[in-house]
Enzyme design. Structure first.
Site, PDB file in Angstrom:
ATOM      1  N   THR A   1       9.632  -3.019  -4.690  1.00 64.60           N
ATOM      2  CA  THR A   1       9.157  -1.910  -5.517  1.00 64.60           C
ATOM      3  C   THR A   1       8.698  -0.798  -4.578  1.00 64.60           C
ATOM      4  O   THR A   1       8.706  -0.942  -3.357  1.00 64.60           O
ATOM      5  CB  THR A   1       7.981  -2.324  -6.413  1.00 64.60           C
ATOM      6  OG1 THR A   1       6.811  -2.519  -5.598  1.00 64.60           O
ATOM      7  CG2 THR A   1       8.282  -3.602  -7.176  1.00 64.60           C
TER       8      THR A   1
ATOM      9  N   ASN B   1      -2.122  -5.234 -14.494  1.00 62.97           N
ATOM     10  CA  ASN B   1      -1.150  -5.142 -13.409  1.00 62.97           C
ATOM     11  C   ASN B   1      -1.336  -3.938 -12.499  1.00 62.97           C
ATOM     12  O   ASN B   1      -0.853  -3.943 -11.367  1.00 62.97           O
ATOM     13  CB  ASN B   1       0.257  -5.108 -14.019  1.00 62.97           C
ATOM     14  CG  ASN B   1       1.322  -4.760 -13.018  1.00 62.97           C
ATOM     15  OD1 ASN B   1       1.652  -5.557 -12.135  1.00 62.97           O
ATOM     16  ND2 ASN B   1       1.864  -3.547 -13.113  1.00 62.97           N
TER      17      ASN B   1
ATOM     18  N   TYR C   1      -6.918  -5.342   0.390  1.00 58.65           N
ATOM     19  CA  TYR C   1      -5.990  -5.730  -0.679  1.00 58.65           C
ATOM     20  C   TYR C   1      -6.013  -7.239  -0.876  1.00 58.65           C
ATOM     21  O   TYR C   1      -6.109  -7.741  -1.997  1.00 58.65           O
ATOM     22  CB  TYR C   1      -4.587  -5.257  -0.317  1.00 58.65           C
ATOM     23  CG  TYR C   1      -3.518  -5.580  -1.333  1.00 58.65           C
ATOM     24  CD1 TYR C   1      -3.149  -4.643  -2.292  1.00 58.65           C
ATOM     25  CD2 TYR C   1      -2.855  -6.807  -1.331  1.00 58.65           C
ATOM     26  CE1 TYR C   1      -2.160  -4.926  -3.226  1.00 58.65           C
ATOM     27  CE2 TYR C   1      -1.869  -7.101  -2.252  1.00 58.65           C
ATOM     28  CZ  TYR C   1      -1.520  -6.150  -3.197  1.00 58.65           C
ATOM     29  OH  TYR C   1      -0.543  -6.442  -4.125  1.00 58.65           O
TER      30      TYR C   1
ATOM     31  N   ASP D   1      -1.020   4.116 -17.593  1.00 57.14           N
ATOM     32  CA  ASP D   1      -0.671   4.475 -16.221  1.00 57.14           C
ATOM     33  C   ASP D   1      -1.111   5.903 -15.970  1.00 57.14           C
ATOM     34  O   ASP D   1      -1.271   6.693 -16.914  1.00 57.14           O
ATOM     35  CB  ASP D   1       0.852   4.352 -16.005  1.00 57.14           C
ATOM     36  CG  ASP D   1       1.230   4.120 -14.552  1.00 57.14           C
ATOM     37  OD1 ASP D   1       0.906   4.977 -13.712  1.00 57.14           O
ATOM     38  OD2 ASP D   1       1.851   3.081 -14.258  1.00 57.14           O
TER      39      ASP D   1
ATOM     40  N   ASP E   1      -6.418   5.778 -16.268  1.00 58.23           N
ATOM     41  CA  ASP E   1      -6.906   5.533 -14.917  1.00 58.23           C
ATOM     42  C   ASP E   1      -7.739   4.256 -14.988  1.00 58.23           C
ATOM     43  O   ASP E   1      -8.835   4.255 -15.561  1.00 58.23           O
ATOM     44  CB  ASP E   1      -7.753   6.717 -14.452  1.00 58.23           C
ATOM     45  CG  ASP E   1      -8.360   6.500 -13.069  1.00 58.23           C
ATOM     46  OD1 ASP E   1      -8.194   5.407 -12.491  1.00 58.23           O
ATOM     47  OD2 ASP E   1      -9.025   7.432 -12.567  1.00 58.23           O
ATOM     48  N   VAL E   2      -7.240   3.171 -14.431  1.00 54.35           N
ATOM     49  CA  VAL E   2      -7.928   1.887 -14.606  1.00 54.35           C
ATOM     50  C   VAL E   2      -9.208   1.792 -13.788  1.00 54.35           C
ATOM     51  O   VAL E   2      -9.951   0.818 -13.937  1.00 54.35           O
ATOM     52  CB  VAL E   2      -7.002   0.685 -14.280  1.00 54.35           C
ATOM     53  CG1 VAL E   2      -5.851   0.606 -15.264  1.00 54.35           C
ATOM     54  CG2 VAL E   2      -6.525   0.733 -12.838  1.00 54.35           C
TER      55      VAL E   2
ATOM     56  N   LYS F   1      -7.201  -9.337  -4.208  1.00 53.38           N
ATOM     57  CA  LYS F   1      -6.294 -10.220  -4.937  1.00 53.38           C
ATOM     58  C   LYS F   1      -6.814 -11.657  -4.983  1.00 53.38           C
ATOM     59  O   LYS F   1      -6.594 -12.377  -5.962  1.00 53.38           O
ATOM     60  CB  LYS F   1      -4.899 -10.162  -4.322  1.00 53.38           C
ATOM     61  CG  LYS F   1      -4.198  -8.823  -4.516  1.00 53.38           C
ATOM     62  CD  LYS F   1      -4.039  -8.459  -5.984  1.00 53.38           C
ATOM     63  CE  LYS F   1      -3.203  -7.228  -6.192  1.00 53.38           C
ATOM     64  NZ  LYS F   1      -3.028  -6.878  -7.619  1.00 53.38           N
TER      65      LYS F   1
END
Length: 278
Positions: free
Chosen positions: A186, A85, A151, A36, A59-60, A155
């Site tokens: 969240t 995720n 987004y 993360d 950092d993905v 997805k």
């Protein structure tokens, strides 16, 4: 202790769904590496886990960071499990207002990172004789109206990538599935529009209230609800499952509100009310 002796990698694991999943996997015996950008959250999580969870700043959107995270798992004997995720709300503009840079940033974070996570985890898992990969998609992958355009497209890409990767990696005994969260309480909603402090708390309270009325199961979804589904898909209990997904959405996708809320009449009921009575 379904994951005793296993090494799991969870991206975006410092908060929300990722944190709940890291805790769930660790509770069931896994050694978990959390990747993360949130160093404070990641280090706090690791520090309270009695050594079951380790934090690696990741950092993905950086392929080098993804490699470093997975190589750290390999040094521990893994990875056996990968939960792709990490994510955020991304570009909020409609299709006639998007800019190329914002679109690319969203795809890098939500789709490219998943592809690269799978790509670099697969050879390591193949050497071990197999593994399980779970990707976070969304109900937004299935229809319009649940999230911004970029987004939702990303997805949907994750959902299709899951199927393709499952086909490609079956030869190596690597299963690939996805989990599709619905309305989960969240910080992602507040963060996606830049809310902080008191404004974030008010937004989260609003989310809790709306979530109680938005779907047939009248409570907001919890990160732990997703963690339970991920743990199942990653476990041997799901050893005959690959290339598919689990919806964890409180039923929000079953149909329009009138299909499950008796106080909201649908078209058929409205027409029936016009019929003459004897």
């Amino acid at each position: 202790m379904r994951f005793s002796g296993k090494v799991a990698v969870v991206t975006g694991g410092a908060s929300g769904i990722g944190r709940a999943t890291a805790l769930r996997l660790a509770e069931e015996g896994a050694t978990v590496l959390v990747g993360d950008l949130d160093m404070a959250g990641g280090e706090e999580l690791a520090g309270t886990s009695n050594g079951r969870i380790r934090f690696v700043r990741t950092d993905v959107t950086s392929e080098a960071d993804i490699l470093a995270l997975l190589n750290a798992a390999a040094e521990l004997g893994g990875p056996d499990i990968l939960f792709n995720n990490a994510g955020a709300g991304g570009l909020r503009a409609k299709i006639d207002e998007i800019d190329a840079a914002g679109w690319d940033r969203t795809m890098d974070l939500l789709l490219r990172s998943v592809a690269l996570g799978i790509r670099h985890a697969a050879p390591l898992m193949a050497k071990k004789g197999g593994g399980a990969i779970v990707n976070t998609a969304s109900v937004a992958a299935l229809a319009a109206g649940a999230a911004p355009t970029a987004y939702s497209v990303a997805k949907a890409g994750v959902l299709h990538l899951t199927k393709l990767a499952a086909a490609d990696l079956a030869k190596d005994k690597i299963r690939v599935n996805a989990v599709l969260p619905g309305f989960i309480a969240t910080n992602i909603f507040a963060s996606s529009i830049g809310l902080e402090g008191e404004a974030r708390e008010r937004a989260n309270a609003l989310i809790q209230g709306v979530g109680q009325q938005a779907q047939p199961i009248q409570r907001p979804g919890r990160p732990e609800d997703i963690a339970a589904a991920v743990a199942f898909l990653a476990s041997e209990d799901a050893s005959f499952i690959t290339g598919t997904h689990i919806l964890v959405d409180g039923g929000i996708s079953v149909g329009p509100r009138h299909s499950w809320d008796p106080s909201t009449p649908g078209l058929f009921e409205a027409l029936a009310a016009l019929a003459p009575t004897e």
